[in-house]
Scaffold this motif. Structure first.
Motif, PDB file in Angstrom:
ATOM      1  N   ASP A  24       0.824  -1.211   0.000  1.00 17.56           N
ATOM      2  CA  ASP A  24       0.000   0.000   0.000  1.00 17.56           C
ATOM      3  C   ASP A  24       0.857   1.261   0.000  1.00 17.56           C
ATOM      4  N   ILE A  25       2.092   1.125   0.444  1.00 18.37           N
ATOM      5  CA  ILE A  25       2.997   2.271   0.517  1.00 18.37           C
ATOM      6  C   ILE A  25       3.890   2.350  -0.720  1.00 18.37           C
ATOM      7  N   LEU A  26       4.430   1.199  -1.130  1.00 19.08           N
ATOM      8  CA  LEU A  26       5.374   1.188  -2.243  1.00 19.08           C
ATOM      9  C   LEU A  26       4.704   0.970  -3.589  1.00 19.08           C
ATOM     10  N   GLY A  27       3.526   0.395  -3.594  1.00 14.10           N
ATOM     11  CA  GLY A  27       2.868   0.084  -4.855  1.00 14.10           C
ATOM     12  C   GLY A  27       3.150  -1.348  -5.282  1.00 14.10           C
ATOM     13  N   GLU A  28       2.220  -1.924  -6.004  1.00 18.59           N
ATOM     14  CA  GLU A  28       2.318  -3.331  -6.409  1.00 18.59           C
ATOM     15  C   GLU A  28       3.510  -3.577  -7.329  1.00 18.59           C
ATOM     16  N   ARG A  29       3.775  -2.636  -8.244  1.00 16.77           N
ATOM     17  CA  ARG A  29       4.849  -2.860  -9.214  1.00 16.77           C
ATOM     18  C   ARG A  29       6.205  -2.968  -8.541  1.00 16.77           C
ATOM     19  N   LEU A  30       6.509  -2.013  -7.647  1.00 13.06           N
ATOM     20  CA  LEU A  30       7.824  -2.030  -7.012  1.00 13.06           C
ATOM     21  C   LEU A  30       7.956  -3.211  -6.056  1.00 13.06           C
ATOM     22  N   LEU A  31       6.905  -3.500  -5.290  1.00 14.54           N
ATOM     23  CA  LEU A  31       6.990  -4.630  -4.370  1.00 14.54           C
ATOM     24  C   LEU A  31       7.191  -5.935  -5.129  1.00 14.54           C
ATOM     25  N   SER A  32       6.505  -6.071  -6.257  1.00 14.87           N
ATOM     26  CA  SER A  32       6.669  -7.268  -7.072  1.00 14.87           C
ATOM     27  C   SER A  32       8.102  -7.377  -7.590  1.00 14.87           C
ATOM     28  N   ARG A  33       8.665  -6.243  -7.985  1.00 17.39           N
ATOM     29  CA  ARG A  33      10.046  -6.241  -8.474  1.00 17.39           C
ATOM     30  C   ARG A  33      11.026  -6.589  -7.364  1.00 17.39           C
ATOM     31  N   LEU A  34      10.787  -6.058  -6.187  1.00 20.07           N
ATOM     32  CA  LEU A  34      11.642  -6.351  -5.047  1.00 20.07           C
ATOM     33  C   LEU A  34      11.568  -7.842  -4.693  1.00 20.07           C
ATOM     34  N   GLU A  35      10.346  -8.364  -4.630  1.00 18.06           N
ATOM     35  CA  GLU A  35      10.151  -9.765  -4.233  1.00 18.06           C
ATOM     36  C   GLU A  35      10.720 -10.738  -5.255  1.00 18.06           C
ATOM     37  N   SER A  36      10.742 -10.346  -6.530  1.00 17.03           N
ATOM     38  CA  SER A  36      11.192 -11.274  -7.576  1.00 17.03           C
ATOM     39  C   SER A  36      12.676 -11.581  -7.476  1.00 17.03           C
ATOM     40  N   SER A  37      13.436 -10.722  -6.792  1.00 20.10           N
ATOM     41  CA  SER A  37      14.879 -10.944  -6.666  1.00 20.10           C
ATOM     42  C   SER A  37      15.291 -11.066  -5.212  1.00 20.10           C
ATOM     43  N   ALA A  38      14.368 -11.569  -4.366  1.00 26.50           N
ATOM     44  CA  ALA A  38      14.636 -11.587  -2.922  1.00 26.50           C
ATOM     45  C   ALA A  38      14.387 -12.957  -2.311  1.00 26.50           C
ATOM     46  N   HIS A  39      15.018 -13.151  -1.168  1.00 30.96           N
ATOM     47  CA  HIS A  39      14.738 -14.320  -0.334  1.00 30.96           C
ATOM     48  C   HIS A  39      14.001 -13.819   0.904  1.00 30.96           C
ATOM     49  N   LEU A  40      12.897 -14.458   1.232  1.00 27.85           N
ATOM     50  CA  LEU A  40      12.114 -14.092   2.411  1.00 27.85           C
ATOM     51  C   LEU A  40      12.552 -14.944   3.590  1.00 27.85           C
ATOM     52  N   MET A  41      12.986 -14.295   4.672  1.00 31.21           N
ATOM     53  CA  MET A  41      13.471 -15.012   5.851  1.00 31.21           C
ATOM     54  C   MET A  41      12.748 -14.471   7.074  1.00 31.21           C
ATOM     55  N   ARG A  42      11.602 -15.029   7.348  1.00 31.19           N
ATOM     56  CA  ARG A  42      10.810 -14.551   8.487  1.00 31.19           C
ATOM     57  C   ARG A  42      11.445 -14.996   9.801  1.00 31.19           C
ATOM     58  N   VAL A  43      11.548 -14.048  10.735  1.00 32.67           N
ATOM     59  CA  VAL A  43      12.098 -14.343  12.061  1.00 32.67           C
ATOM     60  C   VAL A  43      10.939 -14.496  13.035  1.00 32.67           C
ATOM     61  N   GLU A  44      10.816 -15.674  13.599  1.00 36.10           N
ATOM     62  CA  GLU A  44       9.758 -15.964  14.566  1.00 36.10           C
ATOM     63  C   GLU A  44      10.325 -15.884  15.978  1.00 36.10           C
ATOM     64  N   GLY A  45       9.444 -15.990  16.949  1.00 36.06           N
ATOM     65  CA  GLY A  45       9.906 -16.020  18.330  1.00 36.06           C
ATOM     66  C   GLY A  45       9.298 -14.917  19.163  1.00 36.06           C
ATOM     67  N   PRO A  46       9.441 -15.009  20.477  1.00 39.69           N
ATOM     68  CA  PRO A  46       8.861 -14.015  21.402  1.00 39.69           C
ATOM     69  C   PRO A  46       9.608 -12.697  21.339  1.00 39.69           C
ATOM     70  N   ASP A  47       9.015 -11.688  21.919  1.00 38.63           N
ATOM     71  CA  ASP A  47       9.625 -10.363  22.013  1.00 38.63           C
ATOM     72  C   ASP A  47      10.824 -10.441  22.960  1.00 38.63           C
ATOM     73  N   ARG A  48      12.030 -10.284  22.433  1.00 38.75           N
ATOM     74  CA  ARG A  48      13.238 -10.394  23.246  1.00 38.75           C
ATOM     75  C   ARG A  48      13.426  -9.203  24.178  1.00 38.75           C
TER      76      ARG A  48
END
Length: 269
Positions: free
Chosen positions: A236-260
């Motif tokens: 909603d902030i960057l727009g679909e086109r730019l986010l799609s471009r960013l995601e197409s060349s990225a690895h998603l590494m979600r960090v889980e866990g409690p609030d340290r």
């Protein structure tokens, strides 16, 4: 009457033994035989920098990384290395990705995986993981910088940058560095985002993608707005086109866990 003359001292023939390490390396790279010039053998660097980066330049880049962390008041993260991370922060994934960046830099090639996106809840350890990549990258000779997204936007406004920098100088250094750690992507924009913030964010991200320069993004936001929620997603902030471009060349590494950062025992106010 005979006249005795004394030879004038030779000019421009000073001993070469006191040459700086940088000049010696320049001479070596241009084929000079240092042993014939009377220069004593130079010690090998002991800090693990790769051979095709001049040691003085690499050390200067390491200091620039340190200064960017100090500017963000994150000094405590400077000691972090991959071995300090827990399994939720996926140190092996980060180590392998950094290795691919180093190899691409040596070959003057575009990395296969250009960006690392690290989403997660507040206090989950995202920034610590991202700073660890920066610490390791700076030690290995990459020009690495850290900045919070909101701070970058502030510095891009007239007369708001630190160290007497101009707004254009801020953009230049964060666009041109080898590796950028952009912390808290779209932070403080989860309800509203100004046109200035959108434009500057898109410009920075798009410029780095176009140049093939890798970036680590951390964020507390989802990629897209959840139905019924007033909070914006990154799209909603960057727009679909730019986010799609960013995601197409990225690895998603979600960090889980409690609030340290959460205290072990809740505080009673």
């Amino acid at each position: 009457m005979s006249v005795t003359t004394h030879a004038a001292p030779a000019r421009g023939m000073n001993a070469l033994g006191a040459l700086s390490e940088h000049i010696v390396r320049v001479l070596e790279k241009n084929g000079a035989d240092i042993s014939q010039l009377g220069v004593p053998p130079q010690p090998e660097p002991t800090d693990g920098l790769w051979e095709d980066v001049s040691v003085p330049q690499a050390r200067a880049r390491r200091n620039m990384w340190r200064n960017s962390i100090v500017d963000a008041a994150h000094d405590e993260y400077l000691a972090f290395r991959f071995d300090h991370l827990d399994e939720n922060q996926k140190p092996n994934t980060l180590r392998n990705w950094l290795g691919s960046l180093i190899e691409a830099k040596k070959l003057d090639a575009r990395p296969g995986t250009l960006n690392m996106i690290i989403p997660g809840r507040i206090g989950s350890g995202k920034t610590a993981a991202a700073c660890t990549v920066g610490n390791e990258a700076a030690e290995r000779g990459l020009w690495t910088l850290f900045v919070k997204h909101a701070t970058y936007l502030t510095w891009r406004r007239p007369d708001s940058a630190p160290h007497n920098m101009k707004a254009w100088e801020v953009r230049k250094k964060f666009v041109e560095c080898d590796l950028l750690i952009l912390d808290e992507l779209c932070g403080e924009m989860d309800v509203t985002a100004t046109e200035f913030a959108r434009r500057e964010t898109i410009d920075l991200i798009d410029a780095r993608i176009s140049a093939g320069r890798p970036t680590v993004y951390t964020t507390n936001l989802r990629s897209r707005r959840k139905p019924g929620s007033p909070a914006l997603g990154v799209v909603d902030i960057l727009g679909e086109r730019l986010l799609s471009r960013l995601e197409s060349s990225a690895h998603l590494m979600r960090v889980e866990g409690p609030d340290r950062r959460k205290p072990a025992k809740p505080l009673d106010w």
